[in-house]
Design an enzyme around this catalytic site. Structure first.
Site, PDB file in Angstrom:
ATOM      1  N   GLY A 172      39.579  16.758  -1.636  1.00 53.79           N
ATOM      2  CA  GLY A 172      39.939  15.387  -1.290  1.00 53.79           C
ATOM      3  C   GLY A 172      41.435  15.291  -1.087  1.00 53.79           C
TER       4      GLY A 172
ATOM      5  N   GLN B  28      49.651  11.403  -0.225  1.00 53.58           N
ATOM      6  CA  GLN B  28      50.038  12.773  -0.599  1.00 53.58           C
ATOM      7  C   GLN B  28      50.728  13.509   0.548  1.00 53.58           C
ATOM      8  OE1 GLN B  28      45.885  13.574  -2.303  1.00 53.58           O
ATOM      9  NE2 GLN B  28      47.154  14.989  -3.469  1.00 53.58           N
TER      10      GLN B  28
ATOM     11  N   HIS C 112      39.366   9.591  -8.006  1.00 55.90           N
ATOM     12  CA  HIS C 112      40.649  10.311  -8.043  1.00 55.90           C
ATOM     13  C   HIS C 112      41.508   9.926  -6.829  1.00 55.90           C
ATOM     14  CE1 HIS C 112      42.958  14.263  -8.687  1.00 55.90           C
ATOM     15  NE2 HIS C 112      43.365  13.857  -7.501  1.00 55.90           N
ATOM     16  N   GLU C 113      40.880   9.890  -5.650  1.00 59.33           N
ATOM     17  CA  GLU C 113      41.637   9.583  -4.423  1.00 59.33           C
ATOM     18  C   GLU C 113      42.087   8.127  -4.384  1.00 59.33           C
ATOM     19  OE1 GLU C 113      42.666  12.081  -2.929  1.00 59.33           O
ATOM     20  OE2 GLU C 113      41.220  13.469  -3.815  1.00 59.33           O
TER      21      GLU C 113
ATOM     22  N   CYS D  38      44.647  18.707  -8.736  1.00 58.20           N
ATOM     23  CA  CYS D  38      45.155  17.897  -7.641  1.00 58.20           C
ATOM     24  C   CYS D  38      46.112  18.737  -6.815  1.00 58.20           C
ATOM     25  CB  CYS D  38      45.876  16.680  -8.212  1.00 58.20           C
ATOM     26  SG  CYS D  38      46.587  15.614  -6.962  1.00 58.20           S
ATOM     27  N   LEU D  39      46.043  18.600  -5.498  1.00 65.77           N
ATOM     28  CA  LEU D  39      46.940  19.374  -4.634  1.00 65.77           C
ATOM     29  C   LEU D  39      48.406  18.989  -4.853  1.00 65.77           C
ATOM     30  CD1 LEU D  39      44.957  19.444  -1.249  1.00 65.77           C
ATOM     31  CD2 LEU D  39      45.108  21.226  -3.003  1.00 65.77           C
TER      32      LEU D  39
ATOM     33  N   HIS E 244      45.155   7.650  -6.255  1.00 65.82           N
ATOM     34  CA  HIS E 244      46.345   8.020  -5.477  1.00 65.82           C
ATOM     35  C   HIS E 244      46.856   6.824  -4.673  1.00 65.82           C
ATOM     36  CE1 HIS E 244      47.040  12.279  -6.033  1.00 65.82           C
ATOM     37  NE2 HIS E 244      45.790  12.591  -5.781  1.00 65.82           N
TER      38      HIS E 244
END
Ligand code: NI
Length: 184
Positions: free
Chosen positions: A46, A51, A151-152, A109-110, A155
C-alpha cells in the site's frame, strides 16, 4: 510511468493532513500509476500520496504479493508472471464509514526503514471512496485489506503506524529511528 521517491520518517510532510481530491483528470490517473509502480518496486502492499510528497487523499494498494497471500496461481511449481498476478487498486478520498472487531498484526511501512511492530486495528471496515474517474463506490474489507486500508488512511491524516504504539514503546522507537536517520 515514473518511479517516485518515498519520503522517510522523520520527514515533516508525513505529519501533514492531506487535502481532498477535487480534480479527477488525467494527471490524477498518472500519479496513481506512478505510485503503483513505485510501490511494486519498493515491495510494498500500500502507498499513500503523502508518502511521495503529494498532499492529496489518494491511496493505492495491491495485496497480491503480501507475505502469506495465497499463491494458487503458482501450482506445479510454475512461476507465473508477476504482472499477471497483480491486482492494483486505487482509492480516492477514502473514508471509513463503519468498523467492527479487533485485530493485532505486524505492520511495516515504506516510510519507516527497518522497523515493524504489532498494531491494533479494526478487523472489518466499510469504505466509501471514489475512483480516479470520480465515481463513488462502497466496499467492505476484512483481513489484510482492512488493516492496509486503515494504515493508508492514517497516512492521509498525518499518522504513521508507530504513532499507534503504546506511549513508552513509541518513545523508544522514535529515538531509535532518529538515530538511524542521523547515521544514514
Ligand atoms: Ni505506510
Amino acid at each position: 510511468m515514473a518511479t517516485l521517491t518515498v519520503l522517510k520518517y522523520p520527514h515533516p510532510l508525513l505529519k501533514q493532513r492531506a487535502h481532498p481530491v477535487t480534480r479527477f483528470d488525467a494527471e490524477l490517473g498518472r500519479l496513481a500509476e506512478d505510485m503503483l509502480q513505485t510501490m511494486y518496486l519498493e515491495g510494498g502492499i500500500g502507498l499513500a500520496a503523502i508518502q511521495v510528497g503529494q498532499l492529496r487523499r489518494l491511496v493505492v494498494m495491491d495485496l497480491r504479493d503480501a507475505p502469506g497471500a495465497p499463491v494458487a496461481e503458482e501450482e506445479d511449481g510454475e512461476e507465473v508472471d508477476r504482472e499477471l498476478r497483480r491486482n492494483p487498486r486505487v482509492f480516492v478520498n477514502p473514508v471509513i464509514t463503519a468498523s467492527s472487531g479487533e485485530t493485532v498484526s505486524e505492520e511495516g511501512c515504506l516510510s519507516v526503514s527497518e522497523y515493524t511492530a504489532e498494531v491494533r486495528r479494526a478487523a472489518k471496515v466499510a469504505l466509501s471512496y471514489q475512483t480516479p474517474a470520480g465515481e463513488a463506490r462502497q466496499e467492505e474489507f476484512e483481513g489484510l485489506g482492512a488493516i492496509c486500508i486503515q494504515h493508508e488512511i492514517d497516512h492521509l491524516n498525518g499518522l504513521l503506524f508507530i504513532d499507534r504504539l503504546p506511549p513508552l514503546k513509541r518513545q523508544m522507537v522514535r529515538k531509535r529511528l532518529a538515530k538511524l536517520a542521523r547515521s544514514a
